[in-house]
Design a protein around this motif. Structure first.
Motif, PDB file in Angstrom:
ATOM      1  N   GLY A 394       0.796  -1.225   0.000  1.00  0.00           N
ATOM      2  CA  GLY A 394       0.000   0.000   0.000  1.00  0.00           C
ATOM      3  C   GLY A 394       0.826   1.271   0.000  1.00  0.00           C
ATOM      4  O   GLY A 394       0.289   2.363   0.161  1.00  0.00           O
ATOM      5  N   HIS A 395       2.131   1.156  -0.161  1.00  0.00           N
ATOM      6  CA  HIS A 395       3.020   2.319  -0.173  1.00  0.00           C
ATOM      7  C   HIS A 395       4.016   2.175  -1.317  1.00  0.00           C
ATOM      8  O   HIS A 395       4.351   1.071  -1.738  1.00  0.00           O
ATOM      9  CB  HIS A 395       3.818   2.438   1.126  1.00  0.00           C
ATOM     10  N   GLY A 396       4.495   3.320  -1.788  1.00  0.00           N
ATOM     11  CA  GLY A 396       5.651   3.324  -2.663  1.00  0.00           C
ATOM     12  C   GLY A 396       6.911   3.219  -1.826  1.00  0.00           C
ATOM     13  O   GLY A 396       6.866   3.141  -0.595  1.00  0.00           O
ATOM     14  N   GLY A 397       8.030   3.230  -2.499  1.00  0.00           N
ATOM     15  CA  GLY A 397       9.295   3.127  -1.763  1.00  0.00           C
ATOM     16  C   GLY A 397      10.470   3.180  -2.699  1.00  0.00           C
ATOM     17  O   GLY A 397      10.387   3.744  -3.803  1.00  0.00           O
ATOM     18  N   VAL A 398      11.566   2.601  -2.268  1.00  0.00           N
ATOM     19  CA  VAL A 398      12.755   2.497  -3.104  1.00  0.00           C
ATOM     20  C   VAL A 398      13.277   1.068  -3.036  1.00  0.00           C
ATOM     21  O   VAL A 398      13.073   0.354  -2.049  1.00  0.00           O
ATOM     22  CB  VAL A 398      13.878   3.470  -2.682  1.00  0.00           C
ATOM     23  N   ASN A 537       7.637  -5.313  18.061  1.00  0.00           N
ATOM     24  CA  ASN A 537       8.117  -5.657  16.720  1.00  0.00           C
ATOM     25  C   ASN A 537       6.951  -5.982  15.792  1.00  0.00           C
ATOM     26  O   ASN A 537       6.941  -5.579  14.622  1.00  0.00           O
ATOM     27  CB  ASN A 537       9.067  -6.853  16.808  1.00  0.00           C
ATOM     28  N   GLN A 538       5.978  -6.706  16.308  1.00  0.00           N
ATOM     29  CA  GLN A 538       4.788  -7.031  15.526  1.00  0.00           C
ATOM     30  C   GLN A 538       3.945  -5.787  15.279  1.00  0.00           C
ATOM     31  O   GLN A 538       3.474  -5.548  14.160  1.00  0.00           O
ATOM     32  CB  GLN A 538       3.969  -8.084  16.266  1.00  0.00           C
ATOM     33  N   ALA A 539       3.793  -4.958  16.301  1.00  0.00           N
ATOM     34  CA  ALA A 539       2.919  -3.792  16.197  1.00  0.00           C
ATOM     35  C   ALA A 539       3.447  -2.775  15.196  1.00  0.00           C
ATOM     36  O   ALA A 539       2.658  -2.117  14.496  1.00  0.00           O
ATOM     37  CB  ALA A 539       2.744  -3.149  17.572  1.00  0.00           C
ATOM     38  N   ARG A 540       4.759  -2.623  15.103  1.00  0.00           N
ATOM     39  CA  ARG A 540       5.318  -1.637  14.167  1.00  0.00           C
ATOM     40  C   ARG A 540       5.006  -2.009  12.728  1.00  0.00           C
ATOM     41  O   ARG A 540       4.684  -1.150  11.901  1.00  0.00           O
ATOM     42  CB  ARG A 540       6.833  -1.516  14.358  1.00  0.00           C
ATOM     43  N   LEU A 541       5.091  -3.294  12.403  1.00  0.00           N
ATOM     44  CA  LEU A 541       4.753  -3.727  11.055  1.00  0.00           C
ATOM     45  C   LEU A 541       3.291  -3.436  10.750  1.00  0.00           C
ATOM     46  O   LEU A 541       2.947  -2.900   9.690  1.00  0.00           O
ATOM     47  CB  LEU A 541       5.048  -5.222  10.882  1.00  0.00           C
ATOM     48  N   GLN A 542       2.425  -3.770  11.664  1.00  0.00           N
ATOM     49  CA  GLN A 542       0.994  -3.550  11.441  1.00  0.00           C
ATOM     50  C   GLN A 542       0.649  -2.070  11.367  1.00  0.00           C
ATOM     51  O   GLN A 542      -0.206  -1.659  10.584  1.00  0.00           O
ATOM     52  CB  GLN A 542       0.204  -4.239  12.551  1.00  0.00           C
ATOM     53  N   ALA A 543       1.365  -1.239  12.152  1.00  0.00           N
ATOM     54  CA  ALA A 543       1.086   0.199  12.122  1.00  0.00           C
ATOM     55  C   ALA A 543       1.543   0.831  10.815  1.00  0.00           C
ATOM     56  O   ALA A 543       0.919   1.794  10.328  1.00  0.00           O
ATOM     57  CB  ALA A 543       1.790   0.875  13.298  1.00  0.00           C
ATOM     58  N   CYS A 544       2.604   0.310  10.224  1.00  0.00           N
ATOM     59  CA  CYS A 544       3.115   0.866   8.973  1.00  0.00           C
ATOM     60  C   CYS A 544       2.340   0.367   7.759  1.00  0.00           C
ATOM     61  O   CYS A 544       2.383   1.001   6.700  1.00  0.00           O
ATOM     62  CB  CYS A 544       4.598   0.530   8.808  1.00  0.00           C
ATOM     63  N   LEU A 545       1.651  -0.749   7.892  1.00  0.00           N
ATOM     64  CA  LEU A 545       0.836  -1.303   6.803  1.00  0.00           C
ATOM     65  C   LEU A 545      -0.591  -1.533   7.301  1.00  0.00           C
ATOM     66  O   LEU A 545      -1.092  -2.670   7.328  1.00  0.00           O
ATOM     67  CB  LEU A 545       1.437  -2.620   6.294  1.00  0.00           C
ATOM     68  N   PRO A 546      -1.287  -0.476   7.722  1.00  0.00           N
ATOM     69  CA  PRO A 546      -2.579  -0.649   8.398  1.00  0.00           C
ATOM     70  C   PRO A 546      -3.691  -1.207   7.508  1.00  0.00           C
ATOM     71  O   PRO A 546      -4.664  -1.765   8.023  1.00  0.00           O
ATOM     72  CB  PRO A 546      -2.908   0.775   8.866  1.00  0.00           C
ATOM     73  N   ASP A 547      -3.531  -1.067   6.201  1.00  0.00           N
ATOM     74  CA  ASP A 547      -4.598  -1.504   5.299  1.00  0.00           C
ATOM     75  C   ASP A 547      -4.369  -2.894   4.720  1.00  0.00           C
ATOM     76  O   ASP A 547      -5.138  -3.342   3.861  1.00  0.00           O
ATOM     77  CB  ASP A 547      -4.738  -0.492   4.143  1.00  0.00           C
ATOM     78  N   GLN A 548      -3.329  -3.559   5.189  1.00  0.00           N
ATOM     79  CA  GLN A 548      -3.012  -4.877   4.653  1.00  0.00           C
ATOM     80  C   GLN A 548      -3.351  -5.957   5.672  1.00  0.00           C
ATOM     81  O   GLN A 548      -3.215  -5.743   6.885  1.00  0.00           O
ATOM     82  CB  GLN A 548      -1.522  -4.962   4.284  1.00  0.00           C
TER      83      GLN A 548
END
Length: 667
Positions: A394-398, A537-548
């Motif tokens: 759900g995000h762009g990146g490099v 560690n789990q929460a950071r992933l979910q917070a950065c990809l909230p729509d997945q």
């Protein structure tokens, strides 16, 4: 230094199959046996290879003004391997060359195919061929007996940045490049003066041209030049020798990096930094004793199952970005060379960094405007991220397509095994160090059980314990606790194809599990498992990809994890180099010190390597090579201004140069 992007040379090929520069309209080597011309113009006129066996130091240093296809380098390497001594003076070759328009790898391969008799030497060059990134790229050949420093960029900018002491660096110059008539910008008095500055006393020089302004310019710079018979149909060329050497140096006295003492080197540490330093030292024929407090290597911060390998870049391309862009290429080559000979778990599957919020997206967008070739880093849209990563984000990146993951412990063990194979490395395990003391002619290290070791040189590469082992160095470093969670893979998580970085990182599956992390506990050094950090560690992933939905499959409930403690610096750059005698400056007038520009007093033979933070896999190989080069008095693998940025005393020097007293640099 310039931050403009480099581009590959644009080539045509003439009817003889010789590459021709589109920029300059000149051939890269003679249609009439270019290899024979190289041997005559550059080797014979510089009295090589006979000088290798009559040299006054271990490494013979050759400088070249235009690398081109590398034919001069390959011919020199062939002569060196055939006739140079195996040990002692002249047993190592260091070749320094400059190139503004490096060939693309495919063009290099095509050009060198003209010399099948050099294929056994040209193939390693092709395999190590660097990306077009400005700066010094160090390549290693023949098990460390031959090193090539390829400085990519405009020689007018690069030459003044080559670090050297008052007596110069280069024993023989190859003044090559496209003809003065077709490339007049290179053949300048500034260039000739630069060659003289880097030349050692009695250094020789040769060039294919006999242009009068070149001869006069070299004479004005300090070379005694003469015309000699040219090669083949060419009537004349120039050869000469440096006369009346004037001591000059490119490194500020405040950031001096003098060579260490002759003889053995003690190293304290058991991780990736100490292993890479040991390997670089034994390649130079030095005996090394490594003291590790644990029962095996890589039990500290280097012990994680998987670590990401990618450069730390930014849009400003400042010292941090410039260092890591070069360290990354060197680390890759060290990894590939060691993995070909020793078991190392790794996958150069690429690394994808997400712009997971407005701030990170803006940072990555600015990075995309930096002088980076797409092979090193290029932007990705959200749809491209999904295609590259294998999972929607759900995000762009490099993308860092040449990055990936590796097992740090495997790489550490591989480097130590490679070093042990030389017969020059002795490993001492179960050796926690209790004290370090300076002797008249070296250093003494004592372990907690009373054993002692003495050597002329000492390298402390002990991770977060570095400041405690060397309190007199007053290194403003701090520990960072990090907990990495190990999570079982699932059918969906197994689709992850690259390392994924966000406000944390997630690796592709290895042996049925992923690594996710890491927590960041500044000034914390406890090793106890933390259920709270596991959940974070789990929460950071979910917070950065909230729509997945797929991050919900990351299961940390098994409490499988590993805790390590890293060592970090305030500017995120490593410390690599000599240790200053700060106590001798504490009572002096700071304003007087700032005015006199005197050499920083150093502890002779004492070096540190640390503050690698979370990027040790990228930085440790080049930093280890730097420290080894410094101890042995070899050419250093970074520009002079980058050496200042890595100097262990940089915090204090900045204060002194501003006329401020020595105290906590954070104040």
């Amino acid at each position: 230094m310039s931050q403009t992007s480099l581009h590959h040379a644009r080539l045509d090929w003439n009817e003889a199959g010789t590459p021709v520069s589109s920029e300059f309209g000149d051939v890269y080597f003679s249609n009439d046996n270019g290899l024979s011309e190289t041997r005559y113009v550059f080797l014979l006129q510089n009295h090589l290879p006979a000088r290798f066996s009559h040299h006054d130091s271990d490494s013979f240093v050759i400088g070249e003004t235009g690398f081109g296809t590398g034919l001069n380098f390959l011919a020199t390497m062939a002569a060196f391997l055939e006739q140079a001594p195996q040990s002692g003076n002249g047993s190592h070759l260091h070749f320094i060359s400059f190139e503004k328009y490096p060939l693309a790898q495919a063009d290099l391969c095509k050009a060198l195919a003209a010399w099948p008799e050099l294929a056994h030497l040209s193939q390693p060059l092709i395999e190590q061929w660097p990306l077009p990134v400005s700066g010094c790229h160090r390549l290693i050949f023949a098990g460390g007996r031959i090193r090539l420093d390829l400085w990519l960029g405009d020689i007018k900018e690069m030459l003044p940045q080559v670090p050297h002491g008052p007596q110069g660096l280069v024993d023989a110059w190859y003044l090559d490049g496209f003809s003065p008539a077709k490339n007049p910008e290179m053949w300048t008095q500034a260039l000739f003066d630069g060659l003289a500055r880097l030349a050692r006393p009695s250094a020789t020089l040769s060039t294919f041209t006999c242009a009068g302004f070149v001869r006069r310019g070299l004479i004005d710079a300090g070379f005694a030049m003469k015309k000699v018979k040219g090669h083949g149909s060419k009537r004349e060329m120039l050869a000469g020798m440096r006369e009346g050497k004037v001591p000059e140096q490119s490194i500020s006295p405040w950031y001096a990096r003098p060579a260490g003492r002759d003889g053995e080197v003690l190293i304290i540490g058991g991780g990736i930094a100490s292993a890479m330093t040991a390997l670089s030292l034994v390649e130079r024929g030095r005996k090394v004793t490594l003291l590790c407090e644990d029962g095996e290597p890589a039990t500290g911060a280097s012990g994680n199952r998987q670590g990401a390998l990618y450069p730390l870049l930014n849009g400003e391309h400042d010292a941090l970005s410039r260092f890591y862009s070069l360290a990354f290429g060197y680390a890759r080559q060290r990894l590939l060379t060691l993995a070909a000979r020793h078991p190392v778990a790794f996958s150069l599957c690429g690394v994808t960094q997400l712009g997971y919020d407005d701030k990170s997206a803006a940072k990555l967008a600015k990075m995309g405007q930096g002088p980076f070739p797409p092979e090193l880093m290029h932007p990705l849209s959200a749809s491209e991220v999904k295609q590259v990563v294998g999972l929607p984000c759900g995000h762009g990146g490099v993308s860092y397509p040449l990055g990936g993951w590796l097992c740090p412990a495997d790489l550490t063990r591989a480097a130590l095994k490679e070093a042990q194979a030389s017969g020059l490395l002795r490993l001492e395990y179960h050796t926690p160090v209790s004290s370090i003391s300076e002797l008249a002619d070296g250093w003494q290290v004592e372990s907690q059980d009373g054993r002692q070791w003495q050597a002329p040189n000492l390298v402390v590469a002990a991770g977060h314990r570095l400041p405690a082992l060397l309190p007199f160095a007053e290194l403003p470093l701090y520990p960072v606790r990090g907990q990495v969670s190990h999570v079982p893979t699932t059918a969906r998580l197994s689709q992850l194809r690259t390392v994924l970085c966000y406000d944390g990182y997630l690796t592709p599956a290895h042996d049925g599990a992923h690594c996710i992390g890491a927590s960041y506990g500044r000034n914390q050094s406890t090793l106890a498992f933390s259920a709270e950090e596991q959940a974070q560690n789990q929460a950071r992933l979910q917070a950065c990809l909230p729509d997945q939905s797929w991050p919900a499959e990351v299961d940390v409930s098994g409490n499988e994890a590993r805790v390590g403690v890293r060592c970090a610096s305030r500017d995120h750059l490593p410390v690599a180099g000599p240790v200053a005698r700060l106590a001798s400056l504490a009572d002096q007038d700071p304003k007087a010190l700032a005015d006199q520009q005197s050499t920083l007093p150093l502890h002779v033979g004492l070096y540190v390597l640390g503050a690698l933070g979370s990027r040790g896999l990228c930085s440790a190989p080049l930093c280890g090579e730097l420290v080894a080069s410094e101890i042995c008095g070899d050419p250093l693998p970074l520009a002079a201004d980058l050496l200042e940025a890595l100097h262990p005393a940089r915090y204090w020097v900045r204060r002194l140069r501003k006329g401020k007293p020595l105290r906590d640099p954070a104040s």
